[in-house]
Design a protein around this motif. Structure first.
Motif, short mmCIF file in Angstrom:
data_model
loop_
_atom_site.label_atom_id
_atom_site.label_comp_id
_atom_site.label_asym_id
_atom_site.label_seq_id
_atom_site.Cartn_x
_atom_site.Cartn_y
_atom_site.Cartn_z
N LEU A 250 0.83 -1.19 0.00
CA LEU A 250 0.00 0.00 0.00
C LEU A 250 0.88 1.26 0.00
O LEU A 250 1.96 1.28 0.62
N THR A 251 0.37 2.28 -0.66
CA THR A 251 1.09 3.55 -0.77
C THR A 251 0.36 4.62 0.02
O THR A 251 -0.86 4.76 -0.10
N THR A 252 1.10 5.39 0.80
CA THR A 252 0.50 6.49 1.56
C THR A 252 0.17 7.63 0.61
O THR A 252 1.00 8.02 -0.24
N TYR A 253 -1.03 8.16 0.74
CA TYR A 253 -1.42 9.28 -0.10
C TYR A 253 -0.67 10.54 0.35
O TYR A 253 -0.66 10.87 1.53
N LYS A 254 -0.06 11.22 -0.64
CA LYS A 254 0.74 12.40 -0.35
C LYS A 254 0.29 13.60 -1.19
O LYS A 254 -0.23 13.44 -2.29
N GLU A 255 0.54 14.75 -0.66
CA GLU A 255 0.39 16.01 -1.40
C GLU A 255 1.60 16.88 -1.09
O GLU A 255 1.99 17.00 0.10
#
Length: 251
Positions: A196-201
């Motif tokens: 799983l990939t952490t959502y980033k901005e």
């Protein structure tokens, strides 16, 4: 015919009176005349009356008894055109699809956790408190999901069974009793649970602002749609207890 007959009778009467003696008296004359008339009537009785002398019909007789019931006819046959049935089934399927589409639009683009399209069996959690079942996790349910313990390792995960385009997340707090809700959370996603990939901005993990009361729906959208099978919500801060109701947004 009758008028002609009387003329003949009168001529015969005159003829008879002329050829008999006065001494025979009128009786003899009448006797002879009647004999001649009877002979004419017997000879031509059919011609005198015929069909023109038919009398008035008599009164109608009483209605006779009802006759026996007729035999039952052969059973009918039903010839069903299977193509019509198939067309009706296809039309019903189209209407059901349209109903789901409209329901989704009326639910403001909810992906299906709250409607049951995404079954509860597809939702898992790090832990579940005994007073807050996981079945209460859908948005607008009568309670909420609650973590068994409060720490940063708690999460709720949704399995969409196949990659699907998701636009954001909607959350609520716990409605059935206490003032409990998640104030902030993060998101991770992917096609397998082990990657799983952490959502980033802007290069950093995005911390979304969650709820500030227990019932208001708060929506958070991604900068760009994410296509993935798994979406996991990680509570960060909370009020009272880690309790929440969730929904994925697909438009």
């Amino acid at each position: 015919m009758i008028t002609t007959l009387w003329k003949i009778i009168c001529l015969i009467s005159l003829w008879t009176l002329m050829h008999v003696s006065f001494a025979d008296e009128v009786g003899t004359s009448c006797s002879t005349t009647l004999s001649i008339v009877r002979e004419l009537l017997n000879k031509d009785s059919d011609n005198v009356c015929g069909n023109s002398c038919q009398g008035r019909p008599g009164k109608r007789g009483s209605i006779g008894p009802t006759g026996p019931q007729g035999r039952k006819g052969p059973p009918g046959s039903c010839k069903c055109d299977i193509s019509i049935v198939e067309k009706l089934q296809e039309r019903i399927k189209e209407l059901e699809e349209f109903q789901r589409f409209v329901s989704k639009k009326l639910s403001i683009c909810y992906a299906g956790i709250s409607s049951g399209e995404i079954p509860i069996a597809s939702v898992t959690a790090s832990s579940v408190h005994s007073t807050c079942k996981l079945s209460n996790v859908p948005l607008n349910s009568g309670a909420a999901w609650c973590a068994k313990i409060n720490n940063v390792n708690q999460w709720v995960q949704v399995d969409l069974k196949s990659p699907r385009r998701i636009m954001g997340i909607a959350t609520q707090g716990r409605i059935d009793c206490c003032i409990q809700f998640v104030k902030t959370y993060s998101i991770s996603y992917g096609d397998t649970v082990t990657s799983l990939t952490t959502y980033k901005e802007k290069g950093s993990a995005k911390i979304f602002s969650g709820n500030s009361d227990k019932n208001t729906v708060v929506k958070n959208y991604f900068q760009k749609p994410i296509t993935a099978r798994y979406f996991k919500i990680h509570p960060v801060t909370f009020k009272g207890w880690m309790s929440m109701r969730i929904e994925l947004l697909d438009c």
